[in-house]
Design a protein around this motif. Structure first.
Motif, PDB file in Angstrom:
ATOM      1  N   LEU A 104      71.796  34.797  46.261  1.00  0.00           N
ATOM      2  CA  LEU A 104      70.715  34.705  45.282  1.00  0.00           C
ATOM      3  C   LEU A 104      69.618  35.729  45.550  1.00  0.00           C
ATOM      4  CD1 LEU A 104      70.362  30.829  44.980  1.00  0.00           C
ATOM      5  CD2 LEU A 104      71.616  32.394  43.491  1.00  0.00           C
ATOM      6  N   TRP A 105      69.566  36.270  46.776  1.00  0.00           N
ATOM      7  CA  TRP A 105      68.580  37.301  47.099  1.00  0.00           C
ATOM      8  C   TRP A 105      68.827  38.571  46.291  1.00  0.00           C
ATOM      9  CZ3 TRP A 105      67.645  39.668  52.619  1.00  0.00           C
ATOM     10  CH2 TRP A 105      66.329  40.113  52.702  1.00  0.00           C
ATOM     11  N   GLY A 106      70.034  38.749  45.783  1.00  0.00           N
ATOM     12  CA  GLY A 106      70.362  39.912  44.972  1.00  0.00           C
ATOM     13  C   GLY A 106      70.264  39.647  43.484  1.00  0.00           C
ATOM     14  N   THR A 107      69.470  38.642  43.106  1.00  0.00           N
ATOM     15  CA  THR A 107      69.283  38.317  41.697  1.00  0.00           C
ATOM     16  C   THR A 107      67.789  38.144  41.418  1.00  0.00           C
ATOM     17  OG1 THR A 107      69.202  35.890  41.791  1.00  0.00           O
ATOM     18  CG2 THR A 107      71.397  36.919  41.915  1.00  0.00           C
ATOM     19  N   PRO A 108      67.390  38.215  40.150  1.00  0.00           N
ATOM     20  CA  PRO A 108      65.969  37.986  39.845  1.00  0.00           C
ATOM     21  C   PRO A 108      65.537  36.535  39.994  1.00  0.00           C
ATOM     22  CG  PRO A 108      67.211  38.344  37.823  1.00  0.00           C
ATOM     23  CD  PRO A 108      68.150  38.632  38.953  1.00  0.00           C
ATOM     24  N   LEU A 109      66.442  35.651  40.375  1.00  0.00           N
ATOM     25  CA  LEU A 109      66.039  34.269  40.623  1.00  0.00           C
ATOM     26  C   LEU A 109      64.987  34.168  41.717  1.00  0.00           C
ATOM     27  CD1 LEU A 109      69.446  32.361  40.449  1.00  0.00           C
ATOM     28  CD2 LEU A 109      67.445  31.942  39.001  1.00  0.00           C
ATOM     29  N   PRO A 176      77.805  43.477  38.482  1.00  0.00           N
ATOM     30  CA  PRO A 176      78.676  42.422  37.968  1.00  0.00           C
ATOM     31  C   PRO A 176      78.637  41.145  38.798  1.00  0.00           C
ATOM     32  CG  PRO A 176      79.806  44.545  37.959  1.00  0.00           C
ATOM     33  CD  PRO A 176      78.528  44.741  38.711  1.00  0.00           C
ATOM     34  N   VAL A 177      78.507  41.273  40.127  1.00  0.00           N
ATOM     35  CA  VAL A 177      78.452  40.085  40.985  1.00  0.00           C
ATOM     36  C   VAL A 177      77.221  39.251  40.647  1.00  0.00           C
ATOM     37  CG1 VAL A 177      78.234  39.250  43.354  1.00  0.00           C
ATOM     38  CG2 VAL A 177      79.769  41.159  42.844  1.00  0.00           C
ATOM     39  N   ARG A 178      76.090  39.931  40.488  1.00  0.00           N
ATOM     40  CA  ARG A 178      74.847  39.240  40.098  1.00  0.00           C
ATOM     41  C   ARG A 178      75.032  38.508  38.779  1.00  0.00           C
ATOM     42  NH1 ARG A 178      71.069  43.558  38.027  1.00  0.00           N
ATOM     43  NH2 ARG A 178      72.482  43.328  36.268  1.00  0.00           N
ATOM     44  N   ASP A 179      75.597  39.186  37.799  1.00  0.00           N
ATOM     45  CA  ASP A 179      75.737  38.594  36.475  1.00  0.00           C
ATOM     46  C   ASP A 179      76.695  37.401  36.492  1.00  0.00           C
ATOM     47  OD1 ASP A 179      73.997  40.538  35.604  1.00  0.00           O
ATOM     48  OD2 ASP A 179      75.572  41.839  34.807  1.00  0.00           O
ATOM     49  N   GLU A 180      77.774  37.510  37.271  1.00  0.00           N
ATOM     50  CA  GLU A 180      78.711  36.384  37.382  1.00  0.00           C
ATOM     51  C   GLU A 180      78.060  35.198  38.084  1.00  0.00           C
ATOM     52  OE1 GLU A 180      82.252  37.728  39.275  1.00  0.00           O
ATOM     53  OE2 GLU A 180      82.719  39.212  37.714  1.00  0.00           O
ATOM     54  N   LEU A 181      77.262  35.473  39.102  1.00  0.00           N
ATOM     55  CA  LEU A 181      76.583  34.398  39.823  1.00  0.00           C
ATOM     56  C   LEU A 181      75.607  33.675  38.910  1.00  0.00           C
ATOM     57  CD1 LEU A 181      76.008  32.885  42.455  1.00  0.00           C
ATOM     58  CD2 LEU A 181      74.402  34.701  43.069  1.00  0.00           C
ATOM     59  N   LEU A 182      74.828  34.424  38.155  1.00  0.00           N
ATOM     60  CA  LEU A 182      73.881  33.794  37.230  1.00  0.00           C
ATOM     61  C   LEU A 182      74.616  32.997  36.160  1.00  0.00           C
ATOM     62  CD1 LEU A 182      71.246  36.659  36.805  1.00  0.00           C
ATOM     63  CD2 LEU A 182      71.012  34.558  38.128  1.00  0.00           C
ATOM     64  N   SER A 184      77.438  31.522  36.499  1.00  0.00           N
ATOM     65  CA  SER A 184      77.949  30.284  37.114  1.00  0.00           C
ATOM     66  C   SER A 184      76.858  29.233  37.233  1.00  0.00           C
ATOM     67  CB  SER A 184      78.534  30.585  38.501  1.00  0.00           C
ATOM     68  OG  SER A 184      77.506  30.846  39.455  1.00  0.00           O
ATOM     69  N   MET A 185      75.596  29.676  37.194  1.00  0.00           N
ATOM     70  CA  MET A 185      74.462  28.753  37.263  1.00  0.00           C
ATOM     71  C   MET A 185      73.892  28.485  35.870  1.00  0.00           C
ATOM     72  SD  MET A 185      72.633  30.368  40.658  1.00  0.00           S
ATOM     73  CE  MET A 185      71.494  29.000  40.875  1.00  0.00           C
ATOM     74  N   HIS A 186      74.654  28.892  34.845  1.00  0.00           N
ATOM     75  CA  HIS A 186      74.300  28.649  33.444  1.00  0.00           C
ATOM     76  C   HIS A 186      72.975  29.310  33.060  1.00  0.00           C
ATOM     77  CE1 HIS A 186      77.635  25.861  33.503  1.00  0.00           C
ATOM     78  NE2 HIS A 186      77.082  25.231  34.525  1.00  0.00           N
ATOM     79  N   THR A 187      72.794  30.532  33.568  1.00  0.00           N
ATOM     80  CA  THR A 187      71.622  31.306  33.184  1.00  0.00           C
ATOM     81  C   THR A 187      72.016  32.777  33.121  1.00  0.00           C
ATOM     82  OG1 THR A 187      69.269  31.692  33.626  1.00  0.00           O
ATOM     83  CG2 THR A 187      70.737  31.592  35.548  1.00  0.00           C
ATOM     84  N   MET A 193      64.378  36.524  33.874  1.00  0.00           N
ATOM     85  CA  MET A 193      63.249  37.456  33.852  1.00  0.00           C
ATOM     86  C   MET A 193      62.248  37.106  32.764  1.00  0.00           C
ATOM     87  SD  MET A 193      64.680  41.144  35.035  1.00  0.00           S
ATOM     88  CE  MET A 193      62.989  41.707  35.187  1.00  0.00           C
ATOM     89  N   CYS A 194      62.732  36.607  31.642  1.00  0.00           N
ATOM     90  CA  CYS A 194      61.819  36.181  30.577  1.00  0.00           C
ATOM     91  C   CYS A 194      60.910  35.063  31.068  1.00  0.00           C
ATOM     92  CB  CYS A 194      62.611  35.738  29.362  1.00  0.00           C
ATOM     93  SG  CYS A 194      61.597  35.346  27.921  1.00  0.00           S
ATOM     94  N   ASN A 195      61.465  34.113  31.792  1.00  0.00           N
ATOM     95  CA  ASN A 195      60.656  33.016  32.329  1.00  0.00           C
ATOM     96  C   ASN A 195      59.648  33.521  33.355  1.00  0.00           C
ATOM     97  OD1 ASN A 195      61.937  31.078  30.757  1.00  0.00           O
ATOM     98  ND2 ASN A 195      63.473  30.615  32.321  1.00  0.00           N
ATOM     99  N   THR A 196      60.067  34.466  34.197  1.00  0.00           N
ATOM    100  CA  THR A 196      59.148  35.030  35.188  1.00  0.00           C
ATOM    101  C   THR A 196      57.998  35.751  34.503  1.00  0.00           C
ATOM    102  OG1 THR A 196      60.910  35.280  36.822  1.00  0.00           O
ATOM    103  CG2 THR A 196      58.943  36.634  37.131  1.00  0.00           C
TER     104      THR A 196
END
Length: 225
Positions: A104-109, A176-182, A184-187, A193-196
């Motif tokens: 998750l450190w490699g995502t905007p989460l 692609p890994v980031r996008d697949e991970l997000l 999988s978390m239904h986001t 980023m919009c929420n941030t």
């Protein structure tokens, strides 16, 4: 968006922050601020392209508590200033447990948590841009994705760039890994980023972190003229 991508031999994720729309109908300036992956990988031809583009300040975004040899950048040009700033801290055990031990450190989460923890570190980068010598400014981390993404978000939001363009800029760093991970978390990148951005009052945030009003005005002038 793709017109902003720069081809500097040795780097694979370089783009100008110019050409982006602001909410009041303006457009950010070209050759003022550039984001990238680490210029330590540049070839001689790549450094020539960087220099000819007008870059005269390099800002390296580090993580306190980490040794990253990829961020040891030596410019072949004596008149390029270099600045080293740590915008994260893995000795913060709570942060490390929550983010640094996961993908998750490699995502905007993780952006919102990082912003809450380290306003002073982020404001120091904005101040460094404001204080840069004449010429273009390049800021970077290793991949040019996450630490660079946080600072790009702050710079562009400070300049009044529309949220859609802030997000579109981030998405020009494909993962692609980031996008697949997000997924999988239904986001998605857009949703996170919009929420941030909705919860960020960028001027109050940076002033609270120690950036002066003059520094904020200087960065806006740099990006908008």
């Amino acid at each position: 968006m793709n017109q902003r991508i720069l081809l500097w031999d040795g780097c694979i994720n370089v783009r100008d922050l110019g050409g982006l729309r602001t909410s009041d109908g303006r457009t950010t300036r070209w050759k003022a601020i550039v984001r990238s992956d680490t210029p330590a990988r540049l070839t001689e031809a790549g450094w020539t392209a960087l220099y000819d583009y007008g870059i005269r300040t390099l800002i390296t975004l580090r993580t306190h508590g980490m040794v990253e040899d990829e961020l040891n950048v030596t410019s072949p040009y004596a008149d390029i200033a270099t600045v080293q700033l740590a915008i994260e801290d893995v000795t913060d055990l709570e942060f490390a447990r929550r983010w640094a031990t996961s993908d998750l450190w490699g995502t905007p989460l993780y952006y919102e948590d990082a912003l809450q923890r380290w306003p002073e570190r982020h404001a120091a980068v904005i101040s460094a841009v404001a204080q840069a010598q004449p010429g273009g400014v390049l800021f970077h981390c290793v991949r040019g994705h996450d630490r660079t993404g946080i600072i790009a978000l702050l710079l562009l939001t400070l300049a009044g760039v529309t949220p859609d363009d802030v997000i579109a800029d981030y998405e020009l760093s494909p993962d692609p890994v980031r996008d697949e991970l997000l997924a999988s978390m239904h986001t998605s990148v857009q949703e996170v980023m919009c929420n941030t951005l909705k919860r960020l009052d960028v001027e109050s945030y940076l002033r609270g972190g120690g950036a002066s009003q003059a520094a904020l005005a200087a960065v806006r002038k740099c990006l908008l003229g």
